[in-house]
Design a protein around this motif. Structure first.
Motif, mmCIF file in Angstrom:
data_model
loop_
_atom_site.group_PDB
_atom_site.id
_atom_site.type_symbol
_atom_site.label_atom_id
_atom_site.label_comp_id
_atom_site.label_asym_id
_atom_site.label_seq_id
_atom_site.Cartn_x
_atom_site.Cartn_y
_atom_site.Cartn_z
ATOM 1 N N GLN A 9 -12.250 -16.531 -35.224
ATOM 2 C CA GLN A 9 -13.325 -15.697 -34.704
ATOM 3 C C GLN A 9 -12.822 -14.505 -33.893
ATOM 4 O OE1 GLN A 9 -16.593 -16.265 -35.543
ATOM 5 N NE2 GLN A 9 -15.744 -17.879 -36.857
ATOM 6 N N ASN A 10 -11.640 -14.641 -33.283
ATOM 7 C CA ASN A 10 -11.114 -13.546 -32.464
ATOM 8 C C ASN A 10 -9.608 -13.712 -32.330
ATOM 9 O OD1 ASN A 10 -10.703 -15.462 -30.248
ATOM 10 N ND2 ASN A 10 -12.941 -15.331 -29.987
ATOM 11 N N GLU B 217 -8.257 -16.851 -30.407
ATOM 12 C CA GLU B 217 -8.164 -18.070 -31.214
ATOM 13 C C GLU B 217 -6.884 -18.066 -32.045
ATOM 14 O OE1 GLU B 217 -11.370 -19.084 -33.733
ATOM 15 O OE2 GLU B 217 -12.792 -19.454 -32.102
ATOM 16 N N TRP C 272 -17.904 -13.504 -43.274
ATOM 17 C CA TRP C 272 -17.767 -13.332 -41.830
ATOM 18 C C TRP C 272 -17.911 -11.851 -41.497
ATOM 19 C CZ3 TRP C 272 -14.450 -10.664 -38.575
ATOM 20 C CH2 TRP C 272 -14.386 -11.083 -37.245
ATOM 21 N N GLU D 277 -17.493 -11.954 -34.679
ATOM 22 C CA GLU D 277 -17.370 -13.193 -33.919
ATOM 23 C C GLU D 277 -18.700 -13.931 -33.844
ATOM 24 O OE1 GLU D 277 -15.901 -14.691 -29.477
ATOM 25 O OE2 GLU D 277 -15.441 -12.655 -30.185
ATOM 26 N N GLY D 278 -18.665 -15.199 -34.245
ATOM 27 C CA GLY D 278 -19.846 -16.045 -34.191
ATOM 28 C C GLY D 278 -20.757 -15.937 -35.393
ATOM 29 N N SER D 279 -20.451 -15.058 -36.348
ATOM 30 C CA SER D 279 -21.358 -14.878 -37.499
ATOM 31 C C SER D 279 -21.330 -16.084 -38.430
ATOM 32 C CB SER D 279 -21.001 -13.602 -38.264
ATOM 33 O OG SER D 279 -19.654 -13.654 -38.718
ATOM 34 N N THR D 280 -20.168 -16.647 -38.680
ATOM 35 C CA THR D 280 -20.051 -17.836 -39.532
ATOM 36 C C THR D 280 -18.672 -18.437 -39.339
ATOM 37 O OG1 THR D 280 -20.140 -18.714 -41.799
ATOM 38 C CG2 THR D 280 -19.239 -16.510 -41.530
ATOM 39 N N ASN D 281 -18.589 -19.726 -39.553
ATOM 40 C CA ASN D 281 -17.295 -20.414 -39.538
ATOM 41 C C ASN D 281 -17.019 -21.051 -40.890
ATOM 42 O OD1 ASN D 281 -14.958 -21.124 -38.025
ATOM 43 N ND2 ASN D 281 -15.707 -23.238 -37.879
#
Length: 763
Positions: free
Chosen positions: A557-558, A561, A658, A661-665
């Motif tokens: 995500q960033n 990480e 993606w 950040e936080g849009s999808t994993n």
């Protein structure tokens, strides 16, 4: 021209295709002679390509029996069939037609209808030349109106306008086939019967294809038209002789059978390729209209034989205790001396509990009408994938040759395969325990089986031994075990009820595992996908031909990480991902991300297979539903290639990507070249499905409608076959692949949905 929505290539290539099927049979005879004469005709055009993927078949059949004497019956079963088939290129990530439709961008139109609005890349092509100085304008493909087919300014490689590719598909194959046997059954005295049967299977197949010139892109072009013609002939004969003797001794019934079978299969082939057609048309697409220097003639042929002897013992005691024991010995010409013969025994036992005195006395038979317990064990041999001389070392000429000091042209030769005199029969051994139960006047039936099938000395293809420098084309690679449970349950109405019904279901569990590998074979590579990725393997402790690739665990995500992951796993500089990239697991723990980390990422084999059926009938109406499916199998989407970064991708690659950040994993950022995406579990999808194989409604007219006994059983029906499929697989069809490519979707031709109406009657 291109509309505002762009070109929907699937909408352009898929079409509604007609299908028709007809059958006509005549049967009759006398007290001593019976006959059946019949014929069928079937025609289907393709849902992709229309008449370019058309299939036609007609068959003729003659069966008859003749009781010549009280002790002698003779007869024959003869059939003739003819089929012709046109086929398009499919199920290939390298230029298959469906793959081209998947890969081509929507910005490219089907055709250019306005010469004043040609895009710059088309004008450049019209005025350009190939590396061989052939004007590209002469190679561009046009439709029946003379419009240029669209060419992409973005997508290169083997892909091309699928409509142009369909138009350029030329040729097909046709086959004539005769199958039949004649037999005699001799009964010289009561209880003894001798049967002799001689049969043939002869097929004569001609293939003819030709390719016109074309230019789809700088990497997909053909500057010289050419073609090929092939003639394949197959002829097999089989002679079987067996004697059966049945003896009843008090309550014991014994049956003995002894027999033999001899089979010979012959094949011959002649064909040729040619280039430089005088004119690009079907009329001139023959080698006779090309320069002789451009012709290449090839031929081949072989013969293989199989001899079998077998015996069977059957025993029954008052239909309570049942025994069947079989032994057969098969010898094949394709194996080396010392391994030609294999012996394959089998035995089965049964116990009809309901025929026991104690069962009748218990009163259970009023509810549970019959109970049978079964057990069986047996072996079968297989040599299906072994060709002539497969165990031998093959020597081939090495071209080009060279001239010696005296001017003689010499050609060398070398061994290209390793000798394998230990090649032997593949043996499948199956153990089965089961029970059959019927209840409520046989209206409810239940069957259960537990099975274990162990295939030893499994025949596998194409193993390369690097140190030896040669390949081993066929070897006995190891042992595969399949085991599971089978259940079947059915309930039906009383035979005398006006409303007839039957509902049934079956369910099978399946476990598949490679349990043994030869010492010299640590693993066997299977199918390649794209360029450089071997995607399936045969490995100890794994399912046969499982998927192997990189295992991922979400999306970075960033940068924080990423830094934390690299530090925690001591990956150092071996791994340099960016936010939006997949988190790749260091599976072997060597503190780096490398090709040595590829691992099991999925299995193409289902955990469960199921089916259900419903039959209804009332006052001439009948209704049938048959559903089939499987759960737990996975599909590898193999038509997305890393070496073609500009090729289109399925829409969900964009919608699920993606974006921050936080849009999808679940799915990575847009990327067309990363092996950590395209050679990983991110390309493996759940292939479970349920498909309604048949949904049919029919009506049988009353006999009084025609007022004649000459026309009977008139039935009209409508049917939807394979019309409804329920699956989460995002590709075209979850049923894909076979052999070591099972479960790999390379852009396969999907199972077509069919809507049919029909008429049946007797006269």
């Amino acid at each position: 021209m291109l509309d505002e929505e762009g070109t929907d290539w699937f909408n352009e290539i898929f079409e509604v295709a007609p299908q028709q099927s007809h059958a006509l049979n005549f049967s009759g005879g006398s007290e001593k002679t019976t006959y059946l004469i019949g014929g069928t005709y079937f025609q289907q055009e393709g849902i992709v390509g229309g008449d370019k993927s058309r299939f036609d078949r007609f068959t003729l059949r003659l069966n008859s029996t003749h009781q010549v004497r009280d002790w002698l019956e003779i007869g024959e079963r003869l059939s003739y069939s003819h089929f012709s088939r046109n086929a398009i290129a499919e199920n290939s990530e390298f230029g298959g037609l469906i793959t081209s439709a998947l890969a081509l961008d929507p910005l490219t139109p089907v055709v250019y209808t306005d010469p004043t609005a040609y895009p710059p890349h088309l004008l450049a092509a019209i005025n350009g030349f190939t590396p061989g100085e052939v004007p590209i304008g002469q190679l561009l493909v046009t439709d029946e109106n003379g419009y240029y087919y669209g060419i992409s300014n973005y997508v290169r490689g083997e892909f091309g306008n699928p409509l142009a590719r369909i138009q350029n598909t030329k040729g097909g194959l046709n086959q004539n086939k005769v199958v039949g046997n004649v037999y005699a059954e001799i009964t010289p005295f009561e209880g003894f019967e001798f049967t002799t049967r001689f049969g043939i299977d002869a097929a004569f197949q001609r293939e003819r294809y030709w390719t016109p010139t074309f230019w789809y892109s700088s990497e997909s072009l053909n500057t010289e038209s050419g073609g090929s013609d092939f003639q394949n002939n197959w002829f097999s004969w089989q002679w079987e002789n067996f004697a059966t003797y049945t003896e009843q001794i008090d309550n014991h019934q014994l049956t003995f059978l002894l027999g033999s079978s001899a089979i010979e299969n012959q094949w011959n082939f002649v064909g040729g390729t040619y280039s430089g057609l005088f004119k690009e048309s079907d009329l001139f697409a023959y080698g006779a209209f090309t320069p002789n220097t451009n012709d290449d003639i090839i031929s081949n042929g072989n013969s293989r034989s199989l001899l079998s002897v077998f015996g069977r013992l059957g025993y029954s005691y008052e239909e309570r205790y049942l025994l069947n024991a079989i032994i057969r010995r098969d010898g094949s010409s394709v194996l080396a001396p010392g391994n030609k013969w294999g012996t394959f025994p089998s035995v089965s036992v049964g116990w009809n509990i309901h025929n026991e005195d104690f069962y009748e006395a218990s009163g259970l038979s009023d509810i549970v009408n019959s109970v049978k317990l079964r057990a069986s064990w047996g072996q079968n041999g297989n040599l299906g994938s072994v060709g002539i001389g497969a165990w031998m070392s093959r020597i081939s000429a090495i071209q080009p040759g060279y001239y010696d000091s005296e001017g003689n042209y010499l050609v060398g030769a070398a061994s290209f395969t390793i000798e394998n005199p230990d090649l032997r029969w593949e043996t499948s051994e199956q153990l089965d325990f089961g029970a059959d139960i019927y209840m409520f006047s046989n209206r409810l039936s239940f069957t259960v089986d537990y099975f274990e099938k162990i295939t030893r000395d499994l025949l596998t293809n194409a193993l390369s031994f690097g140190p030896a420098g040669n390949d081993l084309p066929v070897l006995n690679g190891g042992t595969v075990e399949n085991k599971g449970w089978e259940f079947e349950l059915a309930y039906r109405s009383e035979a005398a009820d006006a409303f007839q019904y039957e509902v049934g279901a079956n369910f099978t569990t399946l476990e598949n595992e490679v349990t043994f590998l030869e010492e010299a074979v640590p693993e066997i590579p299977g199918a390649g996908v794209g360029t450089g990725w071997v995607a399936t393997y045969f490995s100890l402790g794994e399912p046969i031909w499982y998927f192997r690739g990189y295992e991922t665990d979400g999306i970075f995500q960033n940068q924080a990480e990423i830094d934390a992951y690299i530090e925690a796993n001591n990956l150092g500089d071996s791994y340099n991902p960016a936010p939006g990239d997949p988190i790749v697991i260091d599976t072997n723990g060597d503190e780096q991300i490398s090709p040595q980390d590829v691992t099991n990422i999925g299995s193409p084999h289902p955990d469960f297979i199921f089916g259900t059926r419903l039959n209804l009938g009332y006052k001439g109406f009948d209704f049938l539903v048959f559903l089939q499916g499987q759960i737990g199998n996975e599909v590898l989407m193999g038509f997305n290639r890393t070496d073609r970064p500009t090729a289109n991708r399925p829409a969900f690659f964009y919608t699920n990507r993606w974006t921050g950040e936080g849009s999808t994993n679940e799915f990575p950022a847009a990327n067309t070249t990363s092996v950590y995406i395209y050679n990983s579990d991110l390309m493996v999808f759940d292939g479970s499905y349920a498909r309604i194989r048949q949904l049919q409604l029919g009506y049988t007219l009353p006999e009084t409608v025609f007022g004649s006994e000459n026309v009977r059983n008139v039935r009209i029906y409508a049917s939807l076959d394979n019309y409804f499929t329920f699956t989460n697989y995002p590709g075209l069809d979850p049923e894909v692949g076979q052999g070591n490519s099972v479960g790999i979707d390379r852009g396969a031709y999907p199972v077509p949905r069919k809507a049919m109406v029909g008429l049946q009657f007797s006269f």
